[in-house]
Enzyme design. Sequence first.
Site, mmCIF file in Angstrom:
data_model
loop_
_atom_site.group_PDB
_atom_site.id
_atom_site.type_symbol
_atom_site.label_atom_id
_atom_site.label_comp_id
_atom_site.label_asym_id
_atom_site.label_seq_id
_atom_site.Cartn_x
_atom_site.Cartn_y
_atom_site.Cartn_z
ATOM 1 N N ARG A 1 26.706 5.147 -15.071
ATOM 2 C CA ARG A 1 26.739 3.969 -14.203
ATOM 3 C C ARG A 1 26.394 2.724 -15.014
ATOM 4 N NH1 ARG A 1 24.403 6.802 -9.366
ATOM 5 N NH2 ARG A 1 24.575 8.996 -9.952
ATOM 6 N N LYS B 1 24.223 17.512 -4.711
ATOM 7 C CA LYS B 1 23.498 16.380 -4.124
ATOM 8 C C LYS B 1 22.671 16.903 -2.956
ATOM 9 C CE LYS B 1 24.718 11.810 -3.126
ATOM 10 N NZ LYS B 1 25.686 10.832 -2.617
ATOM 11 N N GLY C 1 17.337 7.082 -11.353
ATOM 12 C CA GLY C 1 17.660 8.445 -11.810
ATOM 13 C C GLY C 1 18.052 9.358 -10.668
ATOM 14 N N GLY D 1 17.356 11.482 -8.248
ATOM 15 C CA GLY D 1 16.174 11.914 -7.503
ATOM 16 C C GLY D 1 16.489 13.008 -6.505
ATOM 17 N N ASP E 1 23.461 0.780 -9.842
ATOM 18 C CA ASP E 1 23.345 2.237 -10.040
ATOM 19 C C ASP E 1 24.441 2.995 -9.289
ATOM 20 O OD1 ASP E 1 21.609 1.122 -7.905
ATOM 21 O OD2 ASP E 1 21.381 3.221 -7.360
ATOM 22 N N ASN E 2 25.165 2.306 -8.440
ATOM 23 C CA ASN E 2 26.276 2.949 -7.740
ATOM 24 C C ASN E 2 27.623 2.468 -8.272
ATOM 25 O OD1 ASN E 2 24.488 4.336 -6.127
ATOM 26 N ND2 ASN E 2 24.505 2.798 -4.507
ATOM 27 N N ASP F 1 12.078 13.589 -1.004
ATOM 28 C CA ASP F 1 12.027 15.051 -0.996
ATOM 29 C C ASP F 1 13.163 15.688 -1.806
ATOM 30 O OD1 ASP F 1 14.198 14.509 0.586
ATOM 31 O OD2 ASP F 1 13.424 15.471 2.395
ATOM 32 N N GLY F 2 14.063 14.839 -2.320
ATOM 33 C CA GLY F 2 15.165 15.373 -3.120
ATOM 34 C C GLY F 2 16.243 16.060 -2.304
ATOM 35 N N ASP G 1 29.192 7.129 -4.609
ATOM 36 C CA ASP G 1 28.146 7.055 -3.575
ATOM 37 C C ASP G 1 28.676 6.539 -2.245
ATOM 38 O OD1 ASP G 1 26.174 8.222 -4.957
ATOM 39 O OD2 ASP G 1 24.706 6.639 -4.683
HETATM 40 P P1 AMP Z 1 21.213 5.830 -3.318
HETATM 41 O O1 AMP Z 1 20.769 4.842 -2.319
HETATM 42 O O2 AMP Z 1 21.710 7.095 -2.694
HETATM 43 O O3 AMP Z 1 22.144 5.287 -4.332
HETATM 44 O O4 AMP Z 1 19.886 6.280 -4.089
HETATM 45 C C1 AMP Z 1 19.073 5.382 -4.785
HETATM 46 C C2 AMP Z 1 17.980 6.112 -5.516
HETATM 47 O O5 AMP Z 1 17.121 6.789 -4.609
HETATM 48 C C3 AMP Z 1 18.465 7.186 -6.485
HETATM 49 O O6 AMP Z 1 17.621 7.193 -7.598
HETATM 50 C C4 AMP Z 1 18.321 8.445 -5.687
HETATM 51 O O7 AMP Z 1 18.212 9.577 -6.512
HETATM 52 C C5 AMP Z 1 17.055 8.170 -4.917
HETATM 53 N N1 AMP Z 1 16.993 8.964 -3.677
HETATM 54 C C6 AMP Z 1 17.713 8.785 -2.561
HETATM 55 N N2 AMP Z 1 17.397 9.680 -1.627
HETATM 56 C C7 AMP Z 1 16.431 10.486 -2.152
HETATM 57 C C8 AMP Z 1 15.682 11.613 -1.687
HETATM 58 N N3 AMP Z 1 15.857 12.108 -0.464
HETATM 59 N N4 AMP Z 1 14.774 12.135 -2.527
HETATM 60 C C9 AMP Z 1 14.588 11.641 -3.764
HETATM 61 N N5 AMP Z 1 15.247 10.597 -4.254
HETATM 62 C C10 AMP Z 1 16.166 10.016 -3.466
HETATM 63 MG MG MG Z 2 23.231 6.022 -5.761
#
Ligand code: AMP
Ligand code: MG
Length: 472
Positions: free
Chosen positions: A178, A108, A84, A86, A247-248, A120-121, A257
């Site tokens: 996705r 983002k 999801g 995040g 998911d990407n 930390d989002g 992504d």
């Molecule tokens: P990604 O590797 O960017 O495709 O992210 C994979 C998952 O990790 C997704 O669900 C993102 O929302 C979550 N995510 C990545 N970085 C963060 C972050 N700094 N805080 C919270 N969730 C994250």
């Molecule tokens: Mg992603």
Amino acid sequence: MNFINSYARLPEHFYAKIQASNAPEPELIAWNEELANHLGLNELDADETMLARIFSGNEPLPGGKTIALAYAGHQFGHFVPQLGDGRAALIGEIVSPVDGGRYDIQLKGSGQTPFSRNGDGKSSLGPVIREYLLSEAMYKLGVPTTRALAAVSTGEDVVRESREPGGILTRVASSHIRVGTFQYFASRDDKAALKELTNYAIARHYPDAASVEQPVLAFFSAVVEKQAKLVAHWMALGFIHGVMNTDNSAISGETLDYGPCAFMDEFHINKVFSSIDQQGRYAFGQQANMAQWNLTRLAECLLMLDGEQQDYESLLDLFLPAFEEHYFTLMSKKLGLTNLIDDDIELITAWLQHLQDNQLDYSLSFRQLPSCLDNSEPGTFGEFEARWLQRIDKQAGGREEAGRLMKSSNPVVIPRNHQVERAIEAVFEDDFSVFNELRQVLAEPFTKQPGLEHYSNPPQSHERVMRTFCGT
Ligand code: AMP
Ligand code: MG
């Protein structure tokens, strides 16, 4: 402005209603005027301060609804039932007054959501600059992709390997559905939701599929074709996505992504940059297989709704031939061939082998090869050269046409990692000159721009970037 927020009208368990967190001192560091006009956002009539407030999440987008989307996904082959958004917030869905297309506007790095798990989002400014440059370059190179509307610095640090300035990227996508979104509902055996998602995706992306006898299969077939084209495009440009998890993988067929991705400097078929891809699962030459693997996961979800296993298998079997056709057609143009004949595949392979054996720069070599056409630099490309010239001389239009075709098919400049890194390092020091120059030069990647020629150069040995990072 024409908001629809259709995803927010889907059942409640498709997303979470959220509020973006407050950035203490948001500052606008990039604004994509061209894209803003395309989306009708010029109607916002906002000054820089207001744009910074809106595109950091401090101020809602008038007419938008803020939600975080639910999805699952296979990460490096392992299934995670809940990922999801995040660190992302969908702040509105808009219809372009220019082309009537629907676009998601997503922040983002705007803070935690119910999907943040331990994160930390937030985002460091580094990945924001990276995605801004790479996604816009990809668009200008003619490849389907999400785009960058704005970049904002938040005025607070985030803790990564060290403390880094925080940033928020505004991403624009034709949707954020996705393969992993389908997996989210399939893994919960929620057929009603799966059906609803599929209907929604068909209506939004593949409306033609709605009116045929088996819409779900037609939808799948269309996604297969889009992915085959996408990966062919990437590979013709020497692009490595780096983290092709399900998911990407966007249902729209857009590049999604920009994490540890890279445009290759010297060519190697098995090149990997990503620091997290230890096994080379997403190596350059693996990308078509991995896209097919992801599509197989999508097929498993859709099979729960409609169709027979063998229908999906036959469609999946079409993926590699479709990919190859797109890829070799693109590659033949890059080599100045006006049409693709059987022997050309061998010629293209010989070219790539030559590049690899001699550790030659991928993009630059395509721009240098035409110098052999007028014999100004004979022998630069070894045995391949004579064979290639023979082929060119046999085609209608001869060398002149080949030269023209090569000029329009091979970019002068690509976003090279060492330049992107340079831009990020400078931004960390409050110097936006490299970032802005890169934006300028990458906006017209097929044109030589006086004074900016050095952005075409491969890295010198001390500038080489060997590893790229996710930036999470
Ligand atoms: P990604 O590797 O960017 O495709 O992210 C994979 C998952 O990790 C997704 O669900 C993102 O929302 C979550 N995510 C990545 N970085 C963060 C972050 N700094 N805080 C919270 N969730 C994250
Ligand atoms: Mg992603």
